[in-house]
Design a protein around this motif. Structure first.
Motif, short mmCIF file in Angstrom:
data_model
loop_
_atom_site.label_atom_id
_atom_site.label_comp_id
_atom_site.label_asym_id
_atom_site.label_seq_id
_atom_site.Cartn_x
_atom_site.Cartn_y
_atom_site.Cartn_z
N ALA A 103 -19.73 72.08 -23.73
CA ALA A 103 -20.22 72.91 -22.63
C ALA A 103 -20.35 74.37 -23.06
CB ALA A 103 -19.30 72.78 -21.41
N GLY A 104 -19.40 74.87 -23.82
CA GLY A 104 -19.48 76.24 -24.31
C GLY A 104 -20.66 76.47 -25.22
N VAL A 105 -20.95 75.49 -26.06
CA VAL A 105 -22.12 75.58 -26.95
C VAL A 105 -23.40 75.57 -26.13
CG1 VAL A 105 -23.42 74.34 -28.73
CG2 VAL A 105 -20.97 74.75 -29.01
N PHE A 106 -23.46 74.76 -25.09
CA PHE A 106 -24.65 74.76 -24.23
C PHE A 106 -24.83 76.12 -23.56
CE2 PHE A 106 -24.58 69.87 -23.47
CZ PHE A 106 -25.03 69.67 -24.76
N GLY A 107 -23.73 76.77 -23.21
CA GLY A 107 -23.81 78.13 -22.67
C GLY A 107 -24.36 79.11 -23.70
N GLU A 108 -23.97 78.93 -24.95
CA GLU A 108 -24.48 79.77 -26.03
C GLU A 108 -25.98 79.54 -26.23
OE1 GLU A 108 -23.98 82.59 -29.29
OE2 GLU A 108 -23.21 82.27 -27.27
N PHE A 109 -26.41 78.29 -26.16
CA PHE A 109 -27.85 78.00 -26.27
C PHE A 109 -28.61 78.66 -25.11
CE2 PHE A 109 -27.08 73.63 -28.53
CZ PHE A 109 -26.69 74.29 -29.68
N ARG A 111 -27.78 81.33 -23.54
CA ARG A 111 -27.77 82.78 -23.77
C ARG A 111 -28.93 83.22 -24.65
NH1 ARG A 111 -26.60 86.20 -27.66
NH2 ARG A 111 -25.73 84.65 -29.09
N VAL A 112 -29.21 82.49 -25.72
CA VAL A 112 -30.23 82.93 -26.69
C VAL A 112 -31.65 82.53 -26.29
CG1 VAL A 112 -28.56 83.01 -28.57
CG2 VAL A 112 -29.94 80.93 -28.23
N LEU A 113 -31.78 81.60 -25.36
CA LEU A 113 -33.11 81.16 -24.94
C LEU A 113 -33.72 82.11 -23.92
CD1 LEU A 113 -32.72 77.30 -24.57
CD2 LEU A 113 -34.38 78.48 -26.03
N ALA A 114 -35.02 82.34 -24.06
CA ALA A 114 -35.77 83.09 -23.05
C ALA A 114 -35.90 82.22 -21.80
CB ALA A 114 -37.15 83.44 -23.60
N PRO A 115 -36.11 82.84 -20.65
CA PRO A 115 -36.36 82.03 -19.44
C PRO A 115 -37.54 81.08 -19.69
CG PRO A 115 -36.01 84.32 -18.86
CD PRO A 115 -36.10 84.27 -20.37
N GLY A 116 -37.36 79.83 -19.33
CA GLY A 116 -38.39 78.82 -19.56
C GLY A 116 -38.36 78.24 -20.96
N GLY A 117 -37.43 78.70 -21.82
CA GLY A 117 -37.31 78.17 -23.17
C GLY A 117 -36.79 76.74 -23.17
N TYR A 118 -37.03 76.03 -24.25
CA TYR A 118 -36.69 74.61 -24.34
C TYR A 118 -35.56 74.37 -25.33
CZ TYR A 118 -40.87 73.50 -21.72
OH TYR A 118 -41.81 73.40 -20.72
N LEU A 119 -34.76 73.37 -25.00
CA LEU A 119 -33.69 72.88 -25.86
C LEU A 119 -33.92 71.40 -26.07
CD1 LEU A 119 -30.86 72.85 -27.22
CD2 LEU A 119 -29.88 72.68 -24.91
N LEU A 120 -33.93 70.97 -27.33
CA LEU A 120 -34.05 69.56 -27.67
C LEU A 120 -32.79 69.16 -28.42
CD1 LEU A 120 -35.61 66.87 -27.86
CD2 LEU A 120 -36.69 67.77 -29.94
N ILE A 121 -32.14 68.12 -27.92
CA ILE A 121 -30.89 67.63 -28.51
C ILE A 121 -31.10 66.20 -28.98
CG2 ILE A 121 -28.46 67.12 -28.08
CD1 ILE A 121 -28.62 69.09 -25.74
N ASP A 152 -25.10 72.42 -15.49
CA ASP A 152 -24.09 73.44 -15.18
C ASP A 152 -24.36 74.76 -15.90
OD1 ASP A 152 -22.80 71.61 -13.55
OD2 ASP A 152 -21.18 71.19 -14.99
N LYS A 153 -25.14 74.72 -16.97
CA LYS A 153 -25.48 75.93 -17.73
C LYS A 153 -26.88 76.45 -17.39
CE LYS A 153 -21.54 75.96 -19.79
NZ LYS A 153 -20.54 76.93 -19.40
N GLY A 154 -27.51 75.88 -16.36
CA GLY A 154 -28.80 76.38 -15.90
C GLY A 154 -30.02 75.69 -16.49
N PHE A 155 -29.83 74.53 -17.10
CA PHE A 155 -30.95 73.80 -17.67
C PHE A 155 -31.47 72.75 -16.70
CE2 PHE A 155 -28.81 75.27 -21.56
CZ PHE A 155 -29.89 75.76 -22.28
N VAL A 156 -32.76 72.45 -16.83
CA VAL A 156 -33.42 71.43 -16.03
C VAL A 156 -33.94 70.35 -16.98
CG1 VAL A 156 -35.37 71.00 -14.48
CG2 VAL A 156 -34.12 73.16 -14.34
N GLU A 157 -33.66 69.11 -16.66
CA GLU A 157 -34.12 68.01 -17.52
C GLU A 157 -35.63 67.90 -17.46
OE1 GLU A 157 -33.60 63.19 -18.16
OE2 GLU A 157 -32.37 64.20 -16.66
N VAL A 158 -36.24 67.74 -18.63
CA VAL A 158 -37.68 67.54 -18.75
C VAL A 158 -37.96 66.09 -19.14
CG1 VAL A 158 -39.77 68.21 -20.03
CG2 VAL A 158 -38.08 69.95 -19.37
N ALA A 159 -37.25 65.59 -20.14
CA ALA A 159 -37.49 64.22 -20.61
C ALA A 159 -36.27 63.73 -21.37
CB ALA A 159 -38.72 64.17 -21.52
#
Length: 182
Positions: A103-109, A111-121, A152-159
């Motif tokens: 969860a802490g690492v997701f918070g760090e991700f 932090r560095v992402l711009a609004p609307g930025g994507y995270l792929l895991i 919980d860290k403000g992300f929205v699922e895309v796929a």
């Protein structure tokens, strides 16, 4: 060891291709290992750079892909300014984190992402249990549990994609989860 792995992973290449089309701005490949996925993203036109905890892996990545940027660093405290990345890729790198640190690492991700930025895991999907891995202890994750932690860290699922293992792979389902910073 990993240089040609994407050649035999058509579904992962497809997900990485979609990620490459969606991101706007630089992408950090966090836990980049020998840099093969960073190079794949760069070949798709993404401004990608790699970060890895292991100086040895960063050295291998730099030698294998001299035109790309690779840095030693940790995903728990990225040396990246707030809100500057269009994307973060964690391709089978969170698997080595103890569950209490994810969860802490997701918070760090976030932090560095711009609004609307994507995270792929990319991860091993399953029953949230530990197993021996070549590098260190690794963990399987329930897709729904990861989505909950990310939400919980403000992300929205895309796929999401979960596939069965190919012949010769570990006998675990493989998961890919794409989320967007809200």
């Amino acid at each position: 060891m990993f240089s040609g792995v994407l050649d035999v992973l058509p579904l992962e290449r497809a997900v990485l291709g979609a990620f490459a089309e969606l991101v706007r701005g630089p992408v950090a490949d966090v836990g980049c290992g020998p840099g093969h996925v960073t190079a794949h993203l760069a070949a798709l036109g993404v401004e990608a750079f790699g970060i890895d905890l292991s100086p040895e892996m960063v050295g291998i990545a730099r030698r294998a892909h001299p035109g790309l940027r690779f840095e030693v660093g940790t995903m728990t405290a990225l040396e990246v300014e707030d809100g500057v990345l269009g994307g973060v890729l964690a391709f089978y790198s969170i698997i080595h984190l103890p569950p209490g640190e994810v969860a802490g690492v997701f918070g760090e991700f976030a932090r560095v992402l711009a609004p609307g930025g994507y995270l792929l895991i990319g991860f091993f999907a399953g029953d949230e249990s530990a197993f021996d891995h070549k590098v260190a202890v690794a963990y399987r994750w329930s897709v729904d549990r990861l989505v909950e932690l990310l939400r919980d860290k403000g992300f929205v699922e895309v796929a999401r994609m979960v596939r069965e293992p190919y012949e010769g792979e570990r006998p675990f389902q493989q998961g890919q989860l794409l989320v967007r910073k809200g």
